[in-house]
Design a protein around this motif. Structure first.
Motif, PDB file in Angstrom:
ATOM      1  N   PRO B  22      13.699 -10.605   7.241  1.00 31.09           N
ATOM      2  CA  PRO B  22      15.147  -9.945   6.859  1.00 31.09           C
ATOM      3  C   PRO B  22      16.077 -10.801   6.543  1.00 31.09           C
ATOM      4  O   PRO B  22      16.948 -10.548   5.793  1.00 31.09           O
ATOM      5  CB  PRO B  22      15.345  -9.131   8.251  1.00 31.09           C
ATOM      6  CG  PRO B  22      13.924  -9.164   8.992  1.00 31.09           C
ATOM      7  CD  PRO B  22      13.275 -10.501   8.495  1.00 31.09           C
ATOM      8  N   SER B  72       9.518  11.699  -7.529  1.00 36.69           N
ATOM      9  CA  SER B  72       9.746  11.811  -5.818  1.00 36.69           C
ATOM     10  C   SER B  72       8.871  10.637  -5.410  1.00 36.69           C
ATOM     11  O   SER B  72       7.530  10.438  -5.607  1.00 36.69           O
ATOM     12  CB  SER B  72       9.587  12.955  -5.393  1.00 36.69           C
ATOM     13  OG  SER B  72       9.071  12.860  -4.111  1.00 36.69           O
ATOM     14  N   TYR B  73       9.231   9.639  -4.621  1.00 35.57           N
ATOM     15  CA  TYR B  73       8.965   8.395  -4.035  1.00 35.57           C
ATOM     16  C   TYR B  73       7.863   8.643  -3.012  1.00 35.57           C
ATOM     17  O   TYR B  73       6.987   8.167  -2.833  1.00 35.57           O
ATOM     18  CB  TYR B  73       9.773   7.258  -3.812  1.00 35.57           C
ATOM     19  CG  TYR B  73      10.364   6.536  -4.924  1.00 35.57           C
ATOM     20  CD1 TYR B  73       9.722   6.057  -5.879  1.00 35.57           C
ATOM     21  CD2 TYR B  73      11.618   6.194  -4.594  1.00 35.57           C
ATOM     22  CE1 TYR B  73      10.358   5.723  -6.983  1.00 35.57           C
ATOM     23  CE2 TYR B  73      12.421   5.639  -5.678  1.00 35.57           C
ATOM     24  CZ  TYR B  73      11.790   5.428  -6.853  1.00 35.57           C
ATOM     25  OH  TYR B  73      12.392   4.683  -7.868  1.00 35.57           O
ATOM     26  N   GLY B  74       8.113   9.953  -2.434  1.00 37.60           N
ATOM     27  CA  GLY B  74       7.348  10.470  -1.280  1.00 37.60           C
ATOM     28  C   GLY B  74       5.944  10.959  -1.723  1.00 37.60           C
ATOM     29  O   GLY B  74       4.959  10.968  -0.885  1.00 37.60           O
ATOM     30  N   VAL B  75       5.769  11.342  -3.058  1.00 39.53           N
ATOM     31  CA  VAL B  75       4.585  11.740  -3.596  1.00 39.53           C
ATOM     32  C   VAL B  75       4.023  10.582  -4.412  1.00 39.53           C
ATOM     33  O   VAL B  75       2.697  10.599  -4.500  1.00 39.53           O
ATOM     34  CB  VAL B  75       4.755  12.914  -4.226  1.00 39.53           C
ATOM     35  CG1 VAL B  75       3.536  13.700  -4.678  1.00 39.53           C
ATOM     36  CG2 VAL B  75       5.619  13.917  -3.665  1.00 39.53           C
ATOM     37  N   CYS B  76       4.797   9.710  -4.906  1.00 35.43           N
ATOM     38  CA  CYS B  76       3.992   8.848  -5.694  1.00 35.43           C
ATOM     39  C   CYS B  76       3.204   7.896  -5.262  1.00 35.43           C
ATOM     40  O   CYS B  76       3.258   7.417  -3.917  1.00 35.43           O
ATOM     41  CB  CYS B  76       5.558   7.699  -6.280  1.00 35.43           C
ATOM     42  SG  CYS B  76       4.769   6.431  -7.387  1.00 35.43           S
ATOM     43  N   SER B  77       2.001   7.682  -5.776  1.00 36.36           N
ATOM     44  CA  SER B  77       1.005   6.622  -5.319  1.00 36.36           C
ATOM     45  C   SER B  77       1.077   5.269  -5.803  1.00 36.36           C
ATOM     46  O   SER B  77       0.153   4.340  -5.838  1.00 36.36           O
ATOM     47  CB  SER B  77      -0.516   7.271  -5.451  1.00 36.36           C
ATOM     48  OG  SER B  77      -0.696   7.549  -6.904  1.00 36.36           O
ATOM     49  N   PHE B  78       2.078   4.933  -6.709  1.00 37.73           N
ATOM     50  CA  PHE B  78       2.511   3.659  -7.336  1.00 37.73           C
ATOM     51  C   PHE B  78       1.397   3.113  -8.023  1.00 37.73           C
ATOM     52  O   PHE B  78       0.987   2.051  -7.787  1.00 37.73           O
ATOM     53  CB  PHE B  78       2.797   2.572  -6.046  1.00 37.73           C
ATOM     54  CG  PHE B  78       4.002   2.998  -5.319  1.00 37.73           C
ATOM     55  CD1 PHE B  78       5.179   2.611  -5.651  1.00 37.73           C
ATOM     56  CD2 PHE B  78       4.087   4.148  -4.397  1.00 37.73           C
ATOM     57  CE1 PHE B  78       6.542   2.963  -4.994  1.00 37.73           C
ATOM     58  CE2 PHE B  78       5.208   4.492  -3.672  1.00 37.73           C
ATOM     59  CZ  PHE B  78       6.495   3.922  -4.044  1.00 37.73           C
ATOM     60  N   TYR B  97      10.596  -2.796  -3.080  1.00 40.32           N
ATOM     61  CA  TYR B  97       9.748  -2.093  -1.995  1.00 40.32           C
ATOM     62  C   TYR B  97      10.550  -1.587  -0.727  1.00 40.32           C
ATOM     63  O   TYR B  97       9.824  -1.099   0.108  1.00 40.32           O
ATOM     64  CB  TYR B  97       8.703  -3.054  -1.380  1.00 40.32           C
ATOM     65  CG  TYR B  97       9.329  -4.505  -0.988  1.00 40.32           C
ATOM     66  CD1 TYR B  97       9.615  -4.589   0.167  1.00 40.32           C
ATOM     67  CD2 TYR B  97       9.463  -5.667  -2.145  1.00 40.32           C
ATOM     68  CE1 TYR B  97      10.139  -5.838   0.534  1.00 40.32           C
ATOM     69  CE2 TYR B  97      10.157  -6.861  -1.718  1.00 40.32           C
ATOM     70  CZ  TYR B  97      10.320  -6.772  -0.312  1.00 40.32           C
ATOM     71  OH  TYR B  97      11.007  -8.099   0.310  1.00 40.32           O
ATOM     72  N   GLU B  98      11.870  -2.083  -0.626  1.00 36.47           N
ATOM     73  CA  GLU B  98      12.602  -1.596   0.481  1.00 36.47           C
ATOM     74  C   GLU B  98      13.052  -0.161   0.199  1.00 36.47           C
ATOM     75  O   GLU B  98      14.202   0.132  -0.385  1.00 36.47           O
ATOM     76  CB  GLU B  98      13.787  -2.510   0.772  1.00 36.47           C
ATOM     77  CG  GLU B  98      13.216  -3.822   1.276  1.00 36.47           C
ATOM     78  CD  GLU B  98      14.366  -4.781   1.197  1.00 36.47           C
ATOM     79  OE1 GLU B  98      15.029  -4.947   0.100  1.00 36.47           O
ATOM     80  OE2 GLU B  98      14.415  -5.733   1.932  1.00 36.47           O
ATOM     81  N   LEU B  99      12.034   0.902   0.233  1.00 40.91           N
ATOM     82  CA  LEU B  99      12.643   2.199  -0.110  1.00 40.91           C
ATOM     83  C   LEU B  99      12.690   3.321   1.238  1.00 40.91           C
ATOM     84  O   LEU B  99      12.947   4.219   0.969  1.00 40.91           O
ATOM     85  CB  LEU B  99      11.315   2.860  -0.651  1.00 40.91           C
ATOM     86  CG  LEU B  99      10.959   2.017  -2.032  1.00 40.91           C
ATOM     87  CD1 LEU B  99       9.603   2.398  -2.462  1.00 40.91           C
ATOM     88  CD2 LEU B  99      12.144   2.090  -3.345  1.00 40.91           C
ATOM     89  N   ALA B 100      12.925   2.554   2.347  1.00 38.09           N
ATOM     90  CA  ALA B 100      12.791   3.615   3.530  1.00 38.09           C
ATOM     91  C   ALA B 100      14.447   4.337   3.538  1.00 38.09           C
ATOM     92  O   ALA B 100      15.507   3.751   3.333  1.00 38.09           O
ATOM     93  CB  ALA B 100      13.075   2.578   4.794  1.00 38.09           C
ATOM     94  N   VAL B 101      14.371   5.668   3.768  1.00 37.22           N
ATOM     95  CA  VAL B 101      15.457   6.454   3.540  1.00 37.22           C
ATOM     96  C   VAL B 101      15.496   7.312   4.831  1.00 37.22           C
ATOM     97  O   VAL B 101      14.414   7.318   5.421  1.00 37.22           O
ATOM     98  CB  VAL B 101      15.317   7.389   2.361  1.00 37.22           C
ATOM     99  CG1 VAL B 101      15.718   6.490   1.193  1.00 37.22           C
ATOM    100  CG2 VAL B 101      14.129   7.995   2.282  1.00 37.22           C
ATOM    101  N   TYR B 102      16.549   8.231   5.113  1.00 41.30           N
ATOM    102  CA  TYR B 102      16.763   8.993   6.258  1.00 41.30           C
ATOM    103  C   TYR B 102      16.626  10.352   5.958  1.00 41.30           C
ATOM    104  O   TYR B 102      15.973  11.031   6.679  1.00 41.30           O
ATOM    105  CB  TYR B 102      18.007   9.021   6.704  1.00 41.30           C
ATOM    106  CG  TYR B 102      18.550   7.438   7.327  1.00 41.30           C
ATOM    107  CD1 TYR B 102      17.535   6.826   8.253  1.00 41.30           C
ATOM    108  CD2 TYR B 102      19.792   6.996   7.009  1.00 41.30           C
ATOM    109  CE1 TYR B 102      17.820   5.554   8.539  1.00 41.30           C
ATOM    110  CE2 TYR B 102      20.021   5.728   7.263  1.00 41.30           C
ATOM    111  CZ  TYR B 102      19.293   5.051   8.123  1.00 41.30           C
ATOM    112  OH  TYR B 102      19.443   3.738   8.626  1.00 41.30           O
ATOM    113  N   ARG B 104      14.171  13.043   3.087  1.00 41.76           N
ATOM    114  CA  ARG B 104      13.074  12.983   2.097  1.00 41.76           C
ATOM    115  C   ARG B 104      13.793  13.051   0.596  1.00 41.76           C
ATOM    116  O   ARG B 104      13.145  12.746  -0.257  1.00 41.76           O
ATOM    117  CB  ARG B 104      12.367  14.114   2.293  1.00 41.76           C
ATOM    118  CG  ARG B 104      10.953  14.311   1.650  1.00 41.76           C
ATOM    119  CD  ARG B 104       9.909  14.659   2.179  1.00 41.76           C
ATOM    120  NE  ARG B 104      10.332  16.204   2.727  1.00 41.76           N
ATOM    121  CZ  ARG B 104       9.410  17.169   2.050  1.00 41.76           C
ATOM    122  NH1 ARG B 104       8.655  17.073   1.214  1.00 41.76           N
ATOM    123  NH2 ARG B 104       9.595  18.366   2.870  1.00 41.76           N
TER     124      ARG B 104
END
Lengths: 134, 181
Positions: B22, B72-78, B97-102, B104
């Motif tokens: 971090p 949508s990154y939540g569906v994406c398999s990169f 790669y830091e894609l964390a969100v609160y 969806r």
């Protein structure tokens, strides 16, 4: 509440999916990434945990068990959706066993997209979760 | 005991093995598949990426004025298939790669592509940048037949409904005959 800010105990909960995310979670526990320096401790039972770290798709079979595990966790509790599968199903979303995204089953606090996310992404996600808790 | 194991042990005890993540940001190696992002200047809105996306993370919706491409990154398999198929080199996998969100809904990216409007009825029917880019592509071939780009641009400015009514553009009917030498 103080303990949750400083030392969230995590229960790793693999549901369906390919277990790629589980490997990344385990990698985050190794000395290389060492999430224990943030006080994050992995626990084997939901009764000891504050954070449920859900990986993999929510399948029809695991759905009820997921709810039960969530009810077992003492309050206040947080849920982290780790990986694209848990968030929206990824490539399994057209499968017969897919039972909807995780946030239709449990209230999710933080989403970590990735397929699989890097261990750094897990650390980042837990950081963001703790910021939300504060 | 092997010598390299002992050496590794000594090296490990001198320098900490744990990353300083971090505090010190991690730079992924080349070829890392991170979050895909659109190049808004290059994207023409053809939708090839949405056709080829294996999990169906890329979708588009057409409204009155724009075509809205959403990833949508939540569906994406990169997997990087979108980057492979894009004919205009407009979508790229970055090293993020830091894609964390609160929420969806926050984990997404996209572009809005304006539509071209039919010159007769004013109905939007085709992405405007795609029309421009396609005309540029066929420009050289058209010159062989002695047809100007502006001429073709005029001919394709009618929407599919209007183009079936013959009286609106009679030269359109003769166009295919001119292409036969």
């Amino acid at each position: 509440m103080f303990a949750r800010k400083k030392s969230p105990w995590v229960m790793h909960l693999p549901c369906g999916g390919c277990n790629g995310c589980d490997i990344e979670v385990v990698a985050a526990l190794t000395p290389r990434y060492d999430v224990e320096r943030f006080g994050v401790l992995q626990k084997g039972t939901p009764r000891h945990a504050d954070v449920l770290l859900v990986t993999g798709v929510v399948t029809a079979q695991v759905k009820e068990r997921l709810k039960r595990t969530y009810e077992m966790t003492p309050n206040p509790k947080f849920v982290v959706a780790f990986g694209s599968c848990a968030i929206d199903g990824d490539i399994f979303r057209d499968g017969y066993g897919y039972a909807g995204p995780l946030d239709e089953v449990l209230p999710v606090d933080t989403y970590i997209p990735g397929c699989p996310p890097r261990p750094e992404a897990l650390i980042d996600g837990l950081n963001k979760l703790l910021q939300k808790v504060r | 005991m092997k010598r390299h194991i002992i050496l590794e042990g000594i090296r490990g005890s001198l320098n900490p093995f744990t990353t300083k993540y971090p505090k010190k940001s991690y730079i992924p190696p080349d070829g890392f598949r991170g979050a895909a992002e659109y190049d808004a200047e290059r994207c023409v809105g053809c939708g090839a990426c949405s056709q080829q996306c294996p999990p169906g993370a890329i979708t588009y919706t057409d409204d009155e004025k724009e075509r809205k491409l959403r990833l949508s990154y939540g569906v994406c398999s990169f997997c990087g298939r979108c980057e492979e198929v894009c004919p205009w080199d407009a979508i790229h996998l970055t090293k993020k790669y830091e894609l964390a969100v609160y929420n969806r809904e926050d984990a997404e990216t996209g572009v809005d592509i304006p539509f071209f409007q039919c010159t007769e009825c004013g109905r939007p029917f085709f992405p405007y940048p795609q029309m421009k880019a396609s005309l540029e592509k066929v420009g050289e071939t058209l010159a062989e037949y002695g047809i100007k780009q502006e001429e073709l641009a005029n001919l394709i400015s009618l929407c599919p409904t209007c183009s079936f009514t013959v009286d609106k553009m009679p030269e359109r009917r003769m166009f295919m005959r001119r292409l036969v030498k």
